[in-house]
Design an enzyme around this catalytic site. Structure first.
Site, mmCIF file in Angstrom:
data_model
loop_
_atom_site.group_PDB
_atom_site.id
_atom_site.type_symbol
_atom_site.label_atom_id
_atom_site.label_comp_id
_atom_site.label_asym_id
_atom_site.label_seq_id
_atom_site.Cartn_x
_atom_site.Cartn_y
_atom_site.Cartn_z
ATOM 1 N N ASP A 13 0.834 -1.209 0.000
ATOM 2 C CA ASP A 13 0.000 0.000 0.000
ATOM 3 C C ASP A 13 0.868 1.260 0.000
ATOM 4 O O ASP A 13 1.993 1.254 0.515
ATOM 5 C CB ASP A 13 -0.888 -0.031 1.261
ATOM 6 C CG ASP A 13 -2.003 1.012 1.195
ATOM 7 O OD1 ASP A 13 -2.314 1.493 0.098
ATOM 8 O OD2 ASP A 13 -2.550 1.341 2.260
ATOM 9 N N GLY A 14 0.333 2.321 -0.556
ATOM 10 C CA GLY A 14 1.002 3.624 -0.471
ATOM 11 C C GLY A 14 1.578 4.136 -1.773
ATOM 12 O O GLY A 14 2.270 5.160 -1.777
ATOM 13 N N ARG B 224 -0.590 9.421 -10.011
ATOM 14 C CA ARG B 224 -0.667 8.193 -9.220
ATOM 15 C C ARG B 224 -0.003 7.001 -9.925
ATOM 16 O O ARG B 224 0.615 6.152 -9.292
ATOM 17 C CB ARG B 224 -2.127 7.843 -8.936
ATOM 18 C CG ARG B 224 -2.794 8.757 -7.925
ATOM 19 C CD ARG B 224 -4.253 8.373 -7.753
ATOM 20 N NE ARG B 224 -4.412 7.005 -7.263
ATOM 21 C CZ ARG B 224 -4.273 6.647 -5.989
ATOM 22 N NH1 ARG B 224 -3.999 7.545 -5.077
ATOM 23 N NH2 ARG B 224 -4.419 5.392 -5.629
ATOM 24 N N SER C 236 -7.068 -5.889 -5.889
ATOM 25 C CA SER C 236 -8.173 -6.476 -5.127
ATOM 26 C C SER C 236 -9.469 -6.454 -5.934
ATOM 27 O O SER C 236 -9.574 -5.730 -6.943
ATOM 28 C CB SER C 236 -8.370 -5.714 -3.816
ATOM 29 O OG SER C 236 -9.065 -4.510 -4.055
ATOM 30 N N THR C 237 -10.456 -7.214 -5.457
ATOM 31 C CA THR C 237 -11.769 -7.223 -6.123
ATOM 32 C C THR C 237 -12.421 -5.842 -6.034
ATOM 33 O O THR C 237 -13.349 -5.543 -6.777
ATOM 34 C CB THR C 237 -12.702 -8.286 -5.474
ATOM 35 O OG1 THR C 237 -12.609 -8.164 -4.054
ATOM 36 C CG2 THR C 237 -12.321 -9.690 -5.885
ATOM 37 N N ASN D 259 -10.548 -2.972 -6.276
ATOM 38 C CA ASN D 259 -9.744 -1.988 -7.012
ATOM 39 C C ASN D 259 -10.341 -1.591 -8.369
ATOM 40 O O ASN D 259 -9.922 -0.591 -8.971
ATOM 41 C CB ASN D 259 -8.301 -2.481 -7.218
ATOM 42 C CG ASN D 259 -7.456 -2.402 -5.961
ATOM 43 O OD1 ASN D 259 -6.518 -3.172 -5.777
ATOM 44 N ND2 ASN D 259 -7.775 -1.464 -5.079
ATOM 45 N N ARG E 97 -11.491 2.093 -9.151
ATOM 46 C CA ARG E 97 -10.597 3.215 -9.513
ATOM 47 C C ARG E 97 -10.861 3.648 -10.958
ATOM 48 O O ARG E 97 -11.565 2.966 -11.689
ATOM 49 C CB ARG E 97 -9.150 2.768 -9.324
ATOM 50 C CG ARG E 97 -8.904 2.415 -7.874
ATOM 51 C CD ARG E 97 -7.477 2.106 -7.593
ATOM 52 N NE ARG E 97 -7.352 1.840 -6.160
ATOM 53 C CZ ARG E 97 -6.257 2.002 -5.463
ATOM 54 N NH1 ARG E 97 -5.150 2.421 -6.033
ATOM 55 N NH2 ARG E 97 -6.232 1.744 -4.176
ATOM 56 N N ARG F 227 1.933 -5.019 6.044
ATOM 57 C CA ARG F 227 1.244 -3.950 5.312
ATOM 58 C C ARG F 227 2.116 -2.703 5.344
ATOM 59 O O ARG F 227 2.522 -2.251 6.428
ATOM 60 C CB ARG F 227 -0.127 -3.655 5.921
ATOM 61 C CG ARG F 227 -0.841 -2.557 5.146
ATOM 62 C CD ARG F 227 -2.294 -2.405 5.502
ATOM 63 N NE ARG F 227 -2.890 -1.471 4.562
ATOM 64 C CZ ARG F 227 -4.128 -1.520 4.099
ATOM 65 N NH1 ARG F 227 -4.937 -2.468 4.503
ATOM 66 N NH2 ARG F 227 -4.574 -0.641 3.241
ATOM 67 N N ARG G 228 -5.389 -2.165 8.839
ATOM 68 C CA ARG G 228 -6.488 -3.050 8.443
ATOM 69 C C ARG G 228 -5.972 -4.062 7.421
ATOM 70 O O ARG G 228 -4.920 -3.854 6.802
ATOM 71 C CB ARG G 228 -7.669 -2.257 7.872
ATOM 72 C CG ARG G 228 -7.332 -1.348 6.727
ATOM 73 C CD ARG G 228 -8.564 -0.657 6.150
ATOM 74 N NE ARG G 228 -8.140 0.274 5.141
ATOM 75 C CZ ARG G 228 -7.915 1.579 5.348
ATOM 76 N NH1 ARG G 228 -8.094 2.094 6.551
ATOM 77 N NH2 ARG G 228 -7.499 2.362 4.369
ATOM 78 N N SER H 131 -7.917 -5.236 4.795
ATOM 79 C CA SER H 131 -8.469 -4.943 3.460
ATOM 80 C C SER H 131 -8.806 -6.185 2.634
ATOM 81 O O SER H 131 -8.424 -6.270 1.458
ATOM 82 C CB SER H 131 -7.507 -4.034 2.678
ATOM 83 O OG SER H 131 -7.399 -2.796 3.315
HETATM 84 C C1 FPP Z 1 -1.953 0.187 -3.341
HETATM 85 O O1 FPP Z 1 -1.519 1.531 -3.332
HETATM 86 C C2 FPP Z 1 -1.433 -0.482 -4.515
HETATM 87 C C3 FPP Z 1 -2.186 -1.040 -5.522
HETATM 88 C C4 FPP Z 1 -3.656 -1.045 -5.526
HETATM 89 C C5 FPP Z 1 -1.567 -1.649 -6.714
HETATM 90 C C6 FPP Z 1 -0.341 -2.453 -6.427
HETATM 91 C C7 FPP Z 1 0.297 -2.791 -7.703
HETATM 92 C C8 FPP Z 1 1.604 -2.803 -7.912
HETATM 93 C C9 FPP Z 1 2.617 -2.580 -6.868
HETATM 94 C C10 FPP Z 1 2.094 -3.091 -9.294
HETATM 95 C C11 FPP Z 1 1.941 -4.516 -9.700
HETATM 96 C C12 FPP Z 1 2.681 -5.460 -8.832
HETATM 97 C C13 FPP Z 1 2.851 -6.766 -9.086
HETATM 98 C C14 FPP Z 1 3.585 -7.597 -8.097
HETATM 99 C C15 FPP Z 1 2.363 -7.442 -10.309
HETATM 100 P P1 FPP Z 1 -2.602 2.699 -3.396
HETATM 101 O O2 FPP Z 1 -2.774 3.100 -4.822
HETATM 102 O O3 FPP Z 1 -3.845 2.256 -2.710
HETATM 103 O O4 FPP Z 1 -1.879 3.825 -2.576
HETATM 104 P P2 FPP Z 1 -2.563 4.977 -1.685
HETATM 105 O O5 FPP Z 1 -3.283 4.254 -0.566
HETATM 106 O O6 FPP Z 1 -1.396 5.765 -1.214
HETATM 107 O O7 FPP Z 1 -3.474 5.727 -2.597
#
Ligand code: FPP
Length: 244
Positions: free
Chosen positions: A22-23, A35, A67-68, A70, A73, A188, A194, A196
């Site tokens: 996350d992040g 982003r 995730s299911t 996501n 977005r 995490r 959490r 999630s």
């Molecule tokens: C959460 O950060 C991250 C994701 C929803 C996507 C994660 C995907 C990758 C790291 C790329 C693909 C990786 C692999 C291993 C195939 P966020 O966007 O929720 O961050 P925020 O909470 O700061 O907005």
């Protein structure tokens, strides 16, 4: 300056580590970037940490990549992440070969775009003979969704089942990867407390490690610090401490 690496004990090593990466978005926002740039850096971090986990001898690494939930977005962000996943699956093949890494998938497979399904199937087939670390990509994954799908599979395979005797094992046996042990440690990044919808069933007794560091900044030493912290925990699985 090199950071001090915590000393790790070989005897208390987590066999299975799950990571909620996350992040990415916050990492980009902090730098006034879009982003998607954060996801690009997040992919680089995923590669660094996969390499580190393999070097450290972790047997199973589950990465929560999509995730299911996501899909909510923007289509631009979803499309970008799907592109990165494709890139990851292709570009890591050499690394997988060299390090005998077996790639697997967990999540709602039919709900993924056909081109991603094909990439995943090809990668799974290309790496299925490898006996090194197993990397489980959680793509279109939701813990609740997995439990519902497991139950549906059970019903399909046992149409005359008596539900009054349904056991935990019946459900476990119908999860996406029933042979994989439960995660010992769930990490995490980015400071949220959490889970999630990540590995809800399997994570019942997992130790949790929350780091404030945003995912794109993760390096090998962050994984080592999480494992060092895990090694200090006492796992009781609902039992009590016996005094001498
Ligand atoms: C959460 O950060 C991250 C994701 C929803 C996507 C994660 C995907 C990758 C790291 C790329 C693909 C990786 C692999 C291993 C195939 P966020 O966007 O929720 O961050 P925020 O909470 O700061 O907005």
């Amino acid at each position: 300056m090199e950071k001090a690496i915590p000393s790790l004990h070989a005897a208390r090593f987590p066999a299975h580590v799950g990571i909620i990466m996350d992040g990415n978005g916050r990492w980009a926002e902090k730098r006034a970037l879009v982003r998607t740039q954060g996801h690009l850096e997040g992919l680089k971090a995923a590669k660094r940490v996969t390499k580190a986990a393999s070097e450290l001898g972790i047997k199973y690494l589950t990465l929560y990549a999509f995730s299911t939930e996501n899909w909510k977005r923007t289509s631009e962000e979803v499309g970008f992440i799907m592109g990165l996943i494709k890139q990851y699956l292709r570009s890591e093949l050499d690394f997988s070969r060299q390090n005998r890494i077996r790639v697997r998938h967990t999540g709602n497979f039919p709900g993924l775009p056909p081109d991603i399904q094909k990439e995943i199937t090809d990668t799974i087939n290309d790496t299925k003979g490898y006996d090194g670390m197993q990397v489980i990509l959680a793509l279109n994954y939701g813990g609740r969704d997995e439990i519902v799908r497991a139950l549906k599979k059970y019903v399909k395979n046992n149409p005359d089942a008596d539900f009054s005797s349904l056991s935990e094992k019946d459900l476990t046996d119908n999860l996406d990867n029933p042979d994989i042990p439960d995660p010992d440690l769930i990490i995490r990044s980015a400071g949220e407390y959490r889970t999630s919808n990540f590995l809800l069933w399997q994570g019942a007794y997992s130790e949790l490690f929350i780091s404030d560091k945003l995912w794109p900044d993760w390096e090998k030493c962050d994984l080592e610090a999480a494992i060092a912290d895990f090694q200090k925990r006492e796992r009781r699985y609902g039992g009590v401490i016996q005094c001498a």
